[in-house]
Scaffold this active site. Structure first.
Site, PDB file in Angstrom:
ATOM      1  N   PRO A 126       0.790  -1.233   0.000  1.00 52.29           N
ATOM      2  CA  PRO A 126       0.000   0.000   0.000  1.00 52.29           C
ATOM      3  C   PRO A 126       0.822   1.283   0.000  1.00 52.29           C
ATOM      4  O   PRO A 126       1.834   1.383   0.691  1.00 52.29           O
ATOM      5  CB  PRO A 126      -0.826  -0.107   1.293  1.00 52.29           C
ATOM      6  CG  PRO A 126      -0.089  -1.088   2.139  1.00 52.29           C
ATOM      7  CD  PRO A 126       0.545  -2.053   1.181  1.00 52.29           C
ATOM      8  N   ASN A 127       0.347   2.206  -0.790  1.00 52.78           N
ATOM      9  CA  ASN A 127       0.868   3.577  -0.914  1.00 52.78           C
ATOM     10  C   ASN A 127       2.191   3.671  -1.674  1.00 52.78           C
ATOM     11  O   ASN A 127       2.664   4.770  -1.955  1.00 52.78           O
ATOM     12  CB  ASN A 127       1.006   4.238   0.469  1.00 52.78           C
ATOM     13  CG  ASN A 127      -0.327   4.284   1.197  1.00 52.78           C
ATOM     14  OD1 ASN A 127      -1.301   4.785   0.644  1.00 52.78           O
ATOM     15  ND2 ASN A 127      -0.381   3.741   2.402  1.00 52.78           N
ATOM     16  N   ARG A 156       4.996  10.963  -2.652  1.00 53.54           N
ATOM     17  CA  ARG A 156       4.627  10.704  -1.257  1.00 53.54           C
ATOM     18  C   ARG A 156       5.799  11.003  -0.336  1.00 53.54           C
ATOM     19  O   ARG A 156       6.860  10.378  -0.444  1.00 53.54           O
ATOM     20  CB  ARG A 156       4.265   9.223  -1.159  1.00 53.54           C
ATOM     21  CG  ARG A 156       4.045   8.725   0.230  1.00 53.54           C
ATOM     22  CD  ARG A 156       4.048   7.200   0.275  1.00 53.54           C
ATOM     23  NE  ARG A 156       3.752   6.778   1.633  1.00 53.54           N
ATOM     24  CZ  ARG A 156       4.008   5.577   2.111  1.00 53.54           C
ATOM     25  NH1 ARG A 156       4.566   4.661   1.334  1.00 53.54           N
ATOM     26  NH2 ARG A 156       3.718   5.278   3.344  1.00 53.54           N
ATOM     27  N   TYR A 210      10.848   9.112   1.616  1.00 46.84           N
ATOM     28  CA  TYR A 210      10.922   8.016   0.649  1.00 46.84           C
ATOM     29  C   TYR A 210      11.660   8.366  -0.647  1.00 46.84           C
ATOM     30  O   TYR A 210      11.843   7.501  -1.497  1.00 46.84           O
ATOM     31  CB  TYR A 210       9.501   7.525   0.332  1.00 46.84           C
ATOM     32  CG  TYR A 210       8.796   6.973   1.546  1.00 46.84           C
ATOM     33  CD1 TYR A 210       9.283   5.831   2.188  1.00 46.84           C
ATOM     34  CD2 TYR A 210       7.669   7.599   2.074  1.00 46.84           C
ATOM     35  CE1 TYR A 210       8.656   5.329   3.317  1.00 46.84           C
ATOM     36  CE2 TYR A 210       7.031   7.098   3.205  1.00 46.84           C
ATOM     37  CZ  TYR A 210       7.535   5.971   3.824  1.00 46.84           C
ATOM     38  OH  TYR A 210       6.918   5.471   4.949  1.00 46.84           O
ATOM     39  N   ASN A 222       8.046  -5.412  -0.264  1.00 49.52           N
ATOM     40  CA  ASN A 222       7.872  -4.214   0.554  1.00 49.52           C
ATOM     41  C   ASN A 222       6.377  -4.147   0.846  1.00 49.52           C
ATOM     42  O   ASN A 222       5.591  -3.694   0.011  1.00 49.52           O
ATOM     43  CB  ASN A 222       8.350  -2.953  -0.164  1.00 49.52           C
ATOM     44  CG  ASN A 222       8.268  -1.728   0.751  1.00 49.52           C
ATOM     45  OD1 ASN A 222       7.640  -1.776   1.813  1.00 49.52           O
ATOM     46  ND2 ASN A 222       8.898  -0.639   0.337  1.00 49.52           N
ATOM     47  N   ALA A 246       2.850  -0.502   5.185  1.00 48.93           N
ATOM     48  CA  ALA A 246       2.336  -0.530   6.560  1.00 48.93           C
ATOM     49  C   ALA A 246       1.802  -1.910   6.967  1.00 48.93           C
ATOM     50  O   ALA A 246       1.733  -2.210   8.163  1.00 48.93           O
ATOM     51  CB  ALA A 246       1.253   0.531   6.725  1.00 48.93           C
ATOM     52  N   GLU A 284      12.336  -9.154   3.081  1.00 48.49           N
ATOM     53  CA  GLU A 284      11.543  -7.979   3.502  1.00 48.49           C
ATOM     54  C   GLU A 284      12.349  -6.724   3.178  1.00 48.49           C
ATOM     55  O   GLU A 284      13.537  -6.641   3.486  1.00 48.49           O
ATOM     56  CB  GLU A 284      11.288  -8.061   5.010  1.00 48.49           C
ATOM     57  CG  GLU A 284      10.625  -6.807   5.561  1.00 48.49           C
ATOM     58  CD  GLU A 284      10.426  -6.881   7.071  1.00 48.49           C
ATOM     59  OE1 GLU A 284      10.489  -7.979   7.653  1.00 48.49           O
ATOM     60  OE2 GLU A 284      10.213  -5.806   7.657  1.00 48.49           O
ATOM     61  N   HIS A 322      12.391  -2.300   2.984  1.00 52.57           N
ATOM     62  CA  HIS A 322      11.833  -0.960   3.236  1.00 52.57           C
ATOM     63  C   HIS A 322      12.796   0.076   2.691  1.00 52.57           C
ATOM     64  O   HIS A 322      14.020  -0.056   2.876  1.00 52.57           O
ATOM     65  CB  HIS A 322      11.627  -0.717   4.738  1.00 52.57           C
ATOM     66  CG  HIS A 322      10.765  -1.761   5.356  1.00 52.57           C
ATOM     67  ND1 HIS A 322       9.396  -1.785   5.169  1.00 52.57           N
ATOM     68  CD2 HIS A 322      11.064  -2.843   6.096  1.00 52.57           C
ATOM     69  CE1 HIS A 322       8.907  -2.841   5.790  1.00 52.57           C
ATOM     70  NE2 HIS A 322       9.895  -3.500   6.351  1.00 52.57           N
ATOM     71  N   ARG A 326      12.557   5.166  13.038  1.00 51.21           N
ATOM     72  CA  ARG A 326      11.279   5.904  12.966  1.00 51.21           C
ATOM     73  C   ARG A 326      10.384   5.550  14.161  1.00 51.21           C
ATOM     74  O   ARG A 326      10.879   5.092  15.184  1.00 51.21           O
ATOM     75  CB  ARG A 326      10.619   5.608  11.609  1.00 51.21           C
ATOM     76  CG  ARG A 326      11.520   6.047  10.425  1.00 51.21           C
ATOM     77  CD  ARG A 326      10.869   5.773   9.085  1.00 51.21           C
ATOM     78  NE  ARG A 326       9.646   6.558   8.899  1.00 51.21           N
ATOM     79  CZ  ARG A 326       8.734   6.311   7.954  1.00 51.21           C
ATOM     80  NH1 ARG A 326       8.924   5.310   7.115  1.00 51.21           N
ATOM     81  NH2 ARG A 326       7.658   7.058   7.857  1.00 51.21           N
TER      82      ARG A 326
END
Ligand code: DQA
Length: 147
Positions: free
Chosen positions: A10-11, A18, A23, A74, A77, A98, A100, A107
């Site tokens: 998502p996103n 964004r 990012y 990725n 969320a 995984e 990111h 964060r």
């Protein structure tokens, strides 16, 4: 030719617009093109998919079995919330990395939790779009070790 799935959640379709301070300015199509190009250099066919929907991501993971040799995920969320995605990875028994773009550990604390980590062969985070290239190299090393 061995095929690898690069799956974004998502996103991530909004990359480039964004939160560019977090990012970066690189778009998802640019990342996907770089993955295909680097994959080719490694001898891999790279397939790229993105969805904002948890069920569609689960379907893509299920469909990867028998089609792809490994997954770079990725999950956005959903990384921090989705037992269903964790179970999907565990069910197909494909090596998954995984990924990111941001360093999630630097964060908010809710980003320090990952269900995906429990079933991934490893985690790459904090290197921006270059992380996808690192992940392809890491997946190749993993697959070559088992060959
Ligand atoms: C992300 C990190 C997640 O915490 C966030 O929800 C994202 C993107 C990353 O690539 O840095 O959507 O997965």
């Amino acid at each position: 030719m061995t095929s690898i799935l690069v799956l974004n959640g998502p996103n991530l379709n909004l990359l480039g617009q964004r939160q560019p301070k977090v990012y970066g300015k690189t778009t998802l199509p640019e990342i996907e093109a770089a993955c295909r190009q680097h994959g080719e250099a490694l001898g891999y066919d790279v397939a790229c998919q993105q969805s904002n929907h948890e069920g569609a991501l689960i379907d893509a993971i299920h469909a990867a079995k028998g089609t792809h040799a490994g997954i770079i995920l990725n999950a956005g969320a959903y990384t921090h919330t989705s037992i269903a995605l964790m179970d999907a990875i565990a069910s197909v028994e494909l090596p998954a990395i995984e990924l990111h773009l941001s360093n999630v550990h630097a964060r908010e604390s809710f980003r320090h939790v990952s269900y995906i980590s429990k079933v991934a062969i490893g985690v790459i985070c904090g290197f921006g779009p270059h992380g996808y290239i690192l992940a392809l190299d890491a997946l190749k090393a993993h697959l070559d070790k088992d060959a």
